[in-house]
Design a protein around this motif. Sequence first.
Motif, PDB file in Angstrom:
ATOM      1  N   ARG A 208       3.807   6.619 -16.429  1.00  0.00           N
ATOM      2  CA  ARG A 208       3.226   7.213 -17.712  1.00  0.00           C
ATOM      3  C   ARG A 208       1.675   7.290 -17.654  1.00  0.00           C
ATOM      4  NH1 ARG A 208       7.674   4.098 -19.579  1.00  0.00           N
ATOM      5  NH2 ARG A 208       6.217   2.573 -20.044  1.00  0.00           N
ATOM      6  N   ALA A 209       1.114   6.239 -17.059  1.00  0.00           N
ATOM      7  CA  ALA A 209      -0.305   5.877 -17.091  1.00  0.00           C
ATOM      8  C   ALA A 209      -0.809   6.890 -15.959  1.00  0.00           C
ATOM      9  CB  ALA A 209      -0.681   4.536 -16.762  1.00  0.00           C
ATOM     10  N   GLY A 210      -0.081   7.726 -15.344  1.00  0.00           N
ATOM     11  CA  GLY A 210      -0.681   8.432 -14.184  1.00  0.00           C
ATOM     12  C   GLY A 210      -1.246   7.843 -13.129  1.00  0.00           C
ATOM     13  N   LYS A 211      -0.840   6.410 -12.708  1.00  0.00           N
ATOM     14  CA  LYS A 211      -1.373   5.753 -11.461  1.00  0.00           C
ATOM     15  C   LYS A 211      -0.297   5.676 -10.555  1.00  0.00           C
ATOM     16  CE  LYS A 211      -3.948   2.761 -14.803  1.00  0.00           C
ATOM     17  NZ  LYS A 211      -4.282   1.427 -15.179  1.00  0.00           N
ATOM     18  N   LEU A 212       0.843   5.994 -10.696  1.00  0.00           N
ATOM     19  CA  LEU A 212       2.065   5.799  -9.587  1.00  0.00           C
ATOM     20  C   LEU A 212       1.442   6.732  -8.442  1.00  0.00           C
ATOM     21  CD1 LEU A 212       4.544   4.430  -8.419  1.00  0.00           C
ATOM     22  CD2 LEU A 212       5.745   6.157  -9.728  1.00  0.00           C
ATOM     23  N   ASP A 213       1.333   7.768  -8.734  1.00  0.00           N
ATOM     24  CA  ASP A 213       0.840   8.826  -7.302  1.00  0.00           C
ATOM     25  C   ASP A 213      -0.204   8.284  -6.721  1.00  0.00           C
ATOM     26  OD1 ASP A 213       3.172  10.346  -8.168  1.00  0.00           O
ATOM     27  OD2 ASP A 213       1.725  11.917  -9.175  1.00  0.00           O
ATOM     28  N   VAL A 214      -1.277   7.645  -7.293  1.00  0.00           N
ATOM     29  CA  VAL A 214      -2.409   7.094  -6.682  1.00  0.00           C
ATOM     30  C   VAL A 214      -1.847   6.156  -5.712  1.00  0.00           C
ATOM     31  CG1 VAL A 214      -4.714   6.066  -7.051  1.00  0.00           C
ATOM     32  CG2 VAL A 214      -3.882   7.807  -8.560  1.00  0.00           C
ATOM     33  N   LEU A 215      -1.024   5.107  -6.296  1.00  0.00           N
ATOM     34  CA  LEU A 215      -0.543   4.051  -5.558  1.00  0.00           C
ATOM     35  C   LEU A 215       0.130   4.484  -4.168  1.00  0.00           C
ATOM     36  CD1 LEU A 215      -0.690   0.924  -5.692  1.00  0.00           C
ATOM     37  CD2 LEU A 215       1.296   0.719  -7.203  1.00  0.00           C
ATOM     38  N   LEU A 216       0.940   5.336  -4.582  1.00  0.00           N
ATOM     39  CA  LEU A 216       1.972   6.000  -3.648  1.00  0.00           C
ATOM     40  C   LEU A 216       1.059   6.691  -2.515  1.00  0.00           C
ATOM     41  CD1 LEU A 216       4.737   7.337  -5.570  1.00  0.00           C
ATOM     42  CD2 LEU A 216       5.061   5.484  -3.870  1.00  0.00           C
ATOM     43  N   GLY A 217      -0.138   7.092  -2.712  1.00  0.00           N
ATOM     44  CA  GLY A 217      -0.979   7.923  -1.872  1.00  0.00           C
ATOM     45  C   GLY A 217      -0.687   9.188  -1.899  1.00  0.00           C
ATOM     46  N   GLN A 218      -0.084   9.825  -2.790  1.00  0.00           N
ATOM     47  CA  GLN A 218       0.116  11.200  -2.898  1.00  0.00           C
ATOM     48  C   GLN A 218      -0.950  12.069  -3.630  1.00  0.00           C
ATOM     49  OE1 GLN A 218       4.183  11.325  -5.267  1.00  0.00           O
ATOM     50  NE2 GLN A 218       5.225  11.331  -3.487  1.00  0.00           N
TER      51      GLN A 218
ATOM     52  N   GLN B 121      13.026  -5.466  -7.809  1.00  0.00           N
ATOM     53  CA  GLN B 121      11.871  -5.768  -7.547  1.00  0.00           C
ATOM     54  C   GLN B 121      11.063  -4.913  -6.361  1.00  0.00           C
ATOM     55  OE1 GLN B 121       9.920  -8.085  -8.898  1.00  0.00           O
ATOM     56  NE2 GLN B 121      11.746  -8.113 -10.450  1.00  0.00           N
ATOM     57  N   ILE B 122      10.074  -4.133  -6.765  1.00  0.00           N
ATOM     58  CA  ILE B 122       9.489  -3.169  -5.907  1.00  0.00           C
ATOM     59  C   ILE B 122       8.209  -3.222  -5.526  1.00  0.00           C
ATOM     60  CG2 ILE B 122       8.990  -0.658  -6.270  1.00  0.00           C
ATOM     61  CD1 ILE B 122      10.816  -0.787  -8.860  1.00  0.00           C
ATOM     62  N   TRP B 123       7.903  -2.950  -4.124  1.00  0.00           N
ATOM     63  CA  TRP B 123       6.618  -3.051  -3.580  1.00  0.00           C
ATOM     64  C   TRP B 123       6.258  -1.895  -3.060  1.00  0.00           C
ATOM     65  CZ3 TRP B 123       9.777  -7.137  -3.545  1.00  0.00           C
ATOM     66  CH2 TRP B 123       9.245  -8.570  -3.930  1.00  0.00           C
ATOM     67  N   ILE B 124       4.840  -1.440  -3.310  1.00  0.00           N
ATOM     68  CA  ILE B 124       4.377  -0.364  -2.777  1.00  0.00           C
ATOM     69  C   ILE B 124       3.283  -0.584  -1.755  1.00  0.00           C
ATOM     70  CG2 ILE B 124       3.238   2.017  -3.288  1.00  0.00           C
ATOM     71  CD1 ILE B 124       4.560   2.139  -6.028  1.00  0.00           C
ATOM     72  N   GLY B 125       3.453  -0.891  -0.584  1.00  0.00           N
ATOM     73  CA  GLY B 125       2.570  -1.140   0.335  1.00  0.00           C
ATOM     74  C   GLY B 125       2.247  -2.542   0.122  1.00  0.00           C
ATOM     75  N   ALA B 126       1.291  -3.174   0.139  1.00  0.00           N
ATOM     76  CA  ALA B 126       1.258  -4.887  -0.231  1.00  0.00           C
ATOM     77  C   ALA B 126       1.187  -5.041  -1.662  1.00  0.00           C
ATOM     78  CB  ALA B 126      -0.009  -5.265   0.597  1.00  0.00           C
TER      79      ALA B 126
ATOM     80  N   GLY C  92      13.156  11.502  -7.419  1.00  0.00           N
ATOM     81  CA  GLY C  92      12.638  12.440  -8.086  1.00  0.00           C
ATOM     82  C   GLY C  92      11.366  12.947  -7.550  1.00  0.00           C
ATOM     83  N   LYS C  93      10.577  12.005  -7.159  1.00  0.00           N
ATOM     84  CA  LYS C  93       9.352  12.357  -6.891  1.00  0.00           C
ATOM     85  C   LYS C  93       9.239  12.458  -5.136  1.00  0.00           C
ATOM     86  CE  LYS C  93       5.694  10.078  -8.660  1.00  0.00           C
ATOM     87  NZ  LYS C  93       5.333  11.275  -9.706  1.00  0.00           N
ATOM     88  N   GLY C  94      10.458  12.627  -4.521  1.00  0.00           N
ATOM     89  CA  GLY C  94      10.394  12.652  -3.204  1.00  0.00           C
ATOM     90  C   GLY C  94       9.843  11.628  -2.454  1.00  0.00           C
ATOM     91  N   VAL C  95       9.791  10.497  -2.819  1.00  0.00           N
ATOM     92  CA  VAL C  95       9.380   9.216  -2.288  1.00  0.00           C
ATOM     93  C   VAL C  95      10.671   8.657  -1.213  1.00  0.00           C
ATOM     94  CG1 VAL C  95       8.331   6.865  -2.491  1.00  0.00           C
ATOM     95  CG2 VAL C  95       7.899   8.819  -4.060  1.00  0.00           C
ATOM     96  N   ALA C  96      10.258   8.256  -0.104  1.00  0.00           N
ATOM     97  CA  ALA C  96      11.213   7.735   0.582  1.00  0.00           C
ATOM     98  C   ALA C  96      10.829   6.177   0.555  1.00  0.00           C
ATOM     99  CB  ALA C  96      10.849   7.879   2.223  1.00  0.00           C
ATOM    100  N   PHE C  97      11.888   5.456   0.487  1.00  0.00           N
ATOM    101  CA  PHE C  97      11.808   3.980   0.273  1.00  0.00           C
ATOM    102  C   PHE C  97      12.879   3.310   0.976  1.00  0.00           C
ATOM    103  CE2 PHE C  97      14.461   5.753  -3.185  1.00  0.00           C
ATOM    104  CZ  PHE C  97      15.796   4.825  -3.256  1.00  0.00           C
TER     105      PHE C  97
END
Length: 84
Positions: A74-84, A55-60, A24-29
């Motif tokens: 919910r905390a608004g931190k996912l986009d930052v971690l994804l680099g979006q 089990q999910i990794w984003i980068g390291a 839904g966020k358009g993230v390739a995985f």
Amino acid sequence: MAEVVVYSSDWCPYCIRAKQLLNGKGVAFREVRVDGKPDVRAEMTRKAGRTSVPQIWIGATHVGGCDDLFALERAGKLDVLLGQ
């Protein structure tokens, strides 16, 4: 954008929810299925310290499972971690 890796199982509803959020966020995985692959599940367990999927990794960064992924969103931190 950071590489996203999701260890999952075809029958797992939490895996489906996590993948739906990412899609839904358009993230390739890269999905790594553990069904019927004890060596792959053992690798995941060794890396994550957990036996459950997803089990999910984003980068390291090991995010954890579905609930952890949604908590980041919910905390608004996912986009930052994804680099979006």
